[in-house]
Scaffold this motif. Structure first.
Motif, PDB file in Angstrom:
ATOM      1  N   VAL A 130       0.818  -1.209   0.000  1.00  0.00           N
ATOM      2  CA  VAL A 130       0.000   0.000   0.000  1.00  0.00           C
ATOM      3  C   VAL A 130       0.857   1.267   0.000  1.00  0.00           C
ATOM      4  CG1 VAL A 130      -1.615   1.367   1.378  1.00  0.00           C
ATOM      5  CG2 VAL A 130      -2.044  -1.052   0.991  1.00  0.00           C
ATOM      6  N   ALA A 131       1.843   1.346   0.894  1.00  0.00           N
ATOM      7  CA  ALA A 131       2.628   2.579   1.008  1.00  0.00           C
ATOM      8  C   ALA A 131       3.352   2.899  -0.300  1.00  0.00           C
ATOM      9  CB  ALA A 131       3.623   2.466   2.164  1.00  0.00           C
ATOM     10  N   ALA A 132       3.948   1.889  -0.916  1.00  0.00           N
ATOM     11  CA  ALA A 132       4.660   2.123  -2.181  1.00  0.00           C
ATOM     12  C   ALA A 132       3.696   2.543  -3.280  1.00  0.00           C
ATOM     13  CB  ALA A 132       5.409   0.861  -2.600  1.00  0.00           C
ATOM     14  N   LEU A 147      -7.494   7.040  -1.021  1.00  0.00           N
ATOM     15  CA  LEU A 147      -7.486   5.728  -0.397  1.00  0.00           C
ATOM     16  C   LEU A 147      -8.913   5.222  -0.251  1.00  0.00           C
ATOM     17  CD1 LEU A 147      -5.025   6.647   2.475  1.00  0.00           C
ATOM     18  CD2 LEU A 147      -4.449   5.348   0.421  1.00  0.00           C
ATOM     19  N   VAL A 148      -9.117   3.951  -0.492  1.00  0.00           N
ATOM     20  CA  VAL A 148     -10.410   3.318  -0.220  1.00  0.00           C
ATOM     21  C   VAL A 148     -10.302   2.686   1.167  1.00  0.00           C
ATOM     22  CG1 VAL A 148     -12.088   1.601  -0.958  1.00  0.00           C
ATOM     23  CG2 VAL A 148     -10.835   2.930  -2.667  1.00  0.00           C
ATOM     24  N   GLY A 149     -10.888   3.358   2.142  1.00  0.00           N
ATOM     25  CA  GLY A 149     -10.715   2.945   3.529  1.00  0.00           C
ATOM     26  C   GLY A 149     -11.580   1.775   3.948  1.00  0.00           C
ATOM     27  N   ALA A 170       0.507   3.977   7.657  1.00  0.00           N
ATOM     28  CA  ALA A 170       1.662   4.024   6.753  1.00  0.00           C
ATOM     29  C   ALA A 170       1.275   4.628   5.404  1.00  0.00           C
ATOM     30  CB  ALA A 170       2.223   2.614   6.558  1.00  0.00           C
ATOM     31  N   ALA A 171       0.056   4.368   4.955  1.00  0.00           N
ATOM     32  CA  ALA A 171      -0.405   4.937   3.686  1.00  0.00           C
ATOM     33  C   ALA A 171      -0.493   6.451   3.764  1.00  0.00           C
ATOM     34  CB  ALA A 171      -1.762   4.343   3.321  1.00  0.00           C
ATOM     35  N   VAL A 172      -1.059   6.960   4.849  1.00  0.00           N
ATOM     36  CA  VAL A 172      -1.162   8.411   5.011  1.00  0.00           C
ATOM     37  C   VAL A 172       0.226   9.029   5.131  1.00  0.00           C
ATOM     38  CG1 VAL A 172      -2.033  10.248   6.491  1.00  0.00           C
ATOM     39  CG2 VAL A 172      -3.452   8.248   6.025  1.00  0.00           C
ATOM     40  N   ALA A 173       1.103   8.382   5.878  1.00  0.00           N
ATOM     41  CA  ALA A 173       2.472   8.891   6.019  1.00  0.00           C
ATOM     42  C   ALA A 173       3.187   8.917   4.673  1.00  0.00           C
ATOM     43  CB  ALA A 173       3.249   8.035   7.025  1.00  0.00           C
ATOM     44  N   ALA A 174       2.959   7.902   3.843  1.00  0.00           N
ATOM     45  CA  ALA A 174       3.593   7.868   2.527  1.00  0.00           C
ATOM     46  C   ALA A 174       3.086   9.006   1.653  1.00  0.00           C
ATOM     47  CB  ALA A 174       3.321   6.523   1.859  1.00  0.00           C
ATOM     48  N   ALA A 175       1.792   9.282   1.715  1.00  0.00           N
ATOM     49  CA  ALA A 175       1.243  10.406   0.947  1.00  0.00           C
ATOM     50  C   ALA A 175       1.893  11.702   1.374  1.00  0.00           C
ATOM     51  CB  ALA A 175      -0.271  10.473   1.131  1.00  0.00           C
TER      52      ALA A 175
END
Length: 358
Positions: A130-132, A147-149, A170-175
């Motif tokens: 997800v993060a990548a 993101l589809v939460g 981690a997804a939000v941090a990557a964004a």
């Protein structure tokens, strides 16, 4: 040629003269300017903060940039002069600065869990990727990631989060690390709670919001784009699913029925709210005025609805309004929309990028 507009400028509530020189606003008189409107109520161009120019009505991806152009034109001709595309399976960067097109803020493709979103729309990945994938989609957009939460989980017969809380964080941090803001689609109670606590920048839909979570959003400054037009379709979704997933169907109807009170509570708590129709897929374009009226019906005062559709939404997306040096995008209404919000259905004058649309 420079253009001249005179009218009651909102939100200032003063009769003002402004001049449009190219794509910029000035309050300094310009000799020889053509007067295109000498009365009425003047607002910065409207915003649809959640729609999809890359998805045809019916749910399939568009196949050519001309289709995105056509959909954007439908919105433009209602006074929507800035759009946030909240996820597109088809890239159309050539429209970003095209004359005659609304200002655009774009996410890349939706990032979703496998088989947990609309077919062919998102990039479907397991939690480890997800993060990548978010980093990749941040490069495809212009400042936003979608993101589809949550979505229906057929194994449990109801809505469920797409990933675990650590993956969502981690997804939000990557964004954020990629210089993008993160928007999240979420219907369920558990999904929206996880995403708000993960630090997402905007909640799209948000039907599962609790009053405690609304207070947390207000503290964090997390935005809400309610897409009330979309939520009104939940009964149809429930009817289609009921024979196989009765619990899911009942849940969707309950979420729909309580949602106006959720939106009203979010407004009262000070959560930033913006107008978005979710056009594309099951919702036709050109309905920002109807979304505004639904927000008003839910209990948001007309002036705050106008702000959510105009000057505050433009500031949120980085498109300056009718200030010195701001963007030359405006709509003029013949009557005061604060007194009768239905007038937003029929702007008398629309100017985009300093050019008269009508």
């Amino acid at each position: 040629m420079a253009l001249h507009v005179r009218g009651v400028l909102l939100p200032d509530d003063e009769v003002r003269d402004l001049w449009l020189v190219g794509d910029r606003v000035t309050f300094e008189p310009v000799a020889g300017a053509e007067t295109i409107s000498d009365s009425g109520f003047v607002l910065p161009g409207l915003v649809d903060a959640h729609c999809h120019l890359g998805i045809q009505y019916g749910g399939r991806p568009i196949e050519h940039v001309d289709q995105a152009r056509e959909l954007a034109t439908v919105d433009r001709d209602t006074g929507v002069l800035a759009i946030r595309d909240a996820g597109s399976p088809y890239p159309y960067p050539e429209l970003d600065d095209e004359p005659g097109m609304p200002r655009l803020a774009r996410a890349g493709r939706h990032v979703a869990a496998p088989k947990r979103y609309l077919r062919d729309i998102g990039v479907e990945v397991d939690g480890a990727d997800v993060a990548a994938t978010v980093t990749e989609q941040a490069r495809a957009g212009t400042g936003w990631v979608k993101l589809v939460g949550d979505w229906i989980d057929r194994s449990v017969g109801d809505l469920a989060p797409s990933w675990d809380p650590e993956t969502m964080a981690a997804a939000v941090a990557a964004a954020h690390a990629a210089g993008a803001r993160a928007a999240v689609h979420t219907f369920s109670e558990e999904g929206v709670a996880q995403m708000v606590r993960a630090g997402v920048d905007s909640v799209e839909h948000g039907t599962g919001l609790s009053f405690d979570l609304i207070d947390e959003m207000a503290r964090r400054g997390t935005a809400l784009v309610p897409t009330m037009i979309n939520i009104r379709t939940f009964g149809k979704i429930a009817d289609q699913a009921r024979s196989k997933f009765a619990g899911y169907a009942d849940h969707m109807v309950a979420l729909r029925d309580r949602f106006p009170s959720v939106v009203r509570a979010a407004h009262e708590a000070g959560v930033p709210i913006y107008v978005g129709t979710d056009a594309g897929g099951g919702i036709r374009h050109g309905q920002a005025a109807e979304e505004m009226l639904l927000l008003h019906e839910a209990g948001i005062p007309a002036l705050d609805v106008l702000a959510a559709a105009s000057w505050r939404a433009r500031a949120w997306l980085g498109f300056p309004g009718l200030v010195e040096g701001g963007r030359a995008d405006l709509v003029v209404y013949p009557e005061d929309p604060r007194r009768d919000l239905t007038v937003v259905r029929a702007p008398r004058r629309i100017v985009l990028r300093g050019q008269v649309i009508r």
